[in-house]
Structures are given as structure tokens and as C-alpha cells.
Design an enzyme around this catalytic site. Structure first.
Site, PDB file in Angstrom:
ATOM      1  N   ARG A  81      -5.275  -0.620   1.998  1.00  0.00           N
ATOM      2  CA  ARG A  81      -6.184  -0.003   1.033  1.00  0.00           C
ATOM      3  C   ARG A  81      -6.304  -0.870  -0.201  1.00  0.00           C
ATOM      4  NH1 ARG A  81      -7.935   5.205  -1.197  1.00  0.00           N
ATOM      5  NH2 ARG A  81      -9.318   4.535  -2.837  1.00  0.00           N
ATOM      6  N   ARG A  90     -13.374   2.128   2.103  1.00  0.00           N
ATOM      7  CA  ARG A  90     -11.926   2.038   2.271  1.00  0.00           C
ATOM      8  C   ARG A  90     -11.475   2.172   3.715  1.00  0.00           C
ATOM      9  NH1 ARG A  90     -12.282   6.969  -1.702  1.00  0.00           N
ATOM     10  NH2 ARG A  90     -13.663   5.406  -2.462  1.00  0.00           N
ATOM     11  N   ASP A  93      -8.225   6.659   2.925  1.00  0.00           N
ATOM     12  CA  ASP A  93      -8.123   7.368   1.653  1.00  0.00           C
ATOM     13  C   ASP A  93      -7.411   8.681   1.928  1.00  0.00           C
ATOM     14  OD1 ASP A  93      -8.562   8.081  -1.041  1.00  0.00           O
ATOM     15  OD2 ASP A  93     -10.441   9.085  -0.544  1.00  0.00           O
ATOM     16  N   ASP A  95      -5.975  12.078  -0.029  1.00  0.00           N
ATOM     17  CA  ASP A  95      -6.000  12.843  -1.273  1.00  0.00           C
ATOM     18  C   ASP A  95      -5.172  14.105  -1.121  1.00  0.00           C
ATOM     19  OD1 ASP A  95      -7.769  11.189  -2.754  1.00  0.00           O
ATOM     20  OD2 ASP A  95      -9.485  12.075  -1.721  1.00  0.00           O
TER      21      ASP A  95
END
Length: 157
Positions: A81, A90, A93, A95
């Protein structure tokens, strides 16, 4: 603690990257993968590049929220990343969307994720695995679906 993690990728073999992220989450010390949504394809929002493959995972974890964030960042780094600019395409990712019913606001971490209620690519897979999910301070996640109906999203599996 049950935490929900948003997963997305649009570089390389995005579907394989999402699958590998799930495997790494399941194997990470202090984490147990409880559920994972199917994969969803979405167009980039506030960005460019190929479509994203997205999913959401539910993780039962003994890690505190910041340690879990560190784990997510380590998994991203294992996938190469890079963050050359905001919302850049990317390889992976991750989150931290929800951490139980906690509300966290520190310089490194905001939970619930501040835009999760505005993103079909978060809401649809989240509701796949947690149809009664609530976003602390906002209400039921399902109540936000009509607001994102204009965002193209396709369930792949």
C-alpha cells in the site's frame, strides 16, 4: 469486542487482495474472523482508476482499537500500500468502520468511520453480514441506504 472492517482494492488482482486480507485478518493474533460479506464492485468515489472490489469483515478481537488499526495498516503494507495522495488507487485499503458501540476521536483514528453512512460500498456489504448494524451517534445503517441509491454497486459473490 466485535469490530467491522471495510476492505477495498482496485490495483493488481483486487479480488485476490481482498481474499488475502480476509485470510490475514483471520490469522492475526488477537483476532477471529466471525463473518465476511460477499464481494461488491463499485466505481471509485472522489478518485480515479479501475473499479474497486469491496467487502466488509466482522472480527472478534481482544485488541484495543488502536492496536487493531496498527494490524490493519500492517496488512495494507504487506500488500505494498502506498499513499501518494488522498484517495489514490490502492492495492488494499482496510478501514476500521465500527468497534463495538465505541465512539473514538483521536488524531490517528475516528470510529465510527466518518463517511461510512455516505458510501454504498460500505453499507451494502456491512448489511450483508449485520442487517441490524447501528452506527453509533447516527442510527441504523440500513436507514442510510436510500441516501446512497445513486451510487452504482454490483454484488459479485
Amino acid at each position: 469486542m466485535i469490530a467491522f472492517v471495510g476492505i477495498g482494492a482496485n490495483l493488481g488482482d483486487a479480488r485476490a487482495n481482498v481474499a488475502d486480507a480476509l485470510a490475514r485478518l483471520a490469522a492475526y493474533p488477537g483476532c477471529r474472523l466471525v463473518a465476511s460479506s460477499g464481494c461488491w464492485r463499485t466505481a471509485p468515489i472522489d478518485s480515479s482508476g479501475d473499479d474497486y472490489i469491496n467487502a466488509v469483515a466482522a472480527v472478534d478481537t481482544g485488541l484495543d482499537a488502536h492496536a487493531l488499526l496498527d494490524a490493519l495498516m500492517a496488512i495494507e503494507q504487506a500488500h505494498g500500500r502506498e499513499r501518494p495522495y488522498r484517495n489514490a488507487p490502492r492495492t488494499l485499503d482496510l478501514d476500521l468502520l465500527l468497534y463495538g458501540d465505541a465512539v473514538i476521536d483521536t488524531p490517528r483514528l475516528t470510529v465510527p468511520h466518518p463517511r461510512m453512512h455516505e458510501r454504498a460500498f460500505v453499507l451494502a456489504p456491512l448489511l450483508d453480514i449485520a442487517p441490524d448494524a447501528a452506527i453509533p451517534g447516527r442510527g441504523r445503517a440500513a436507514d442510510f441506504l436510500p441516501n446512497v441509491a445513486d451510487q452504482a454497486i454490483e454484488r459479485l459473490s
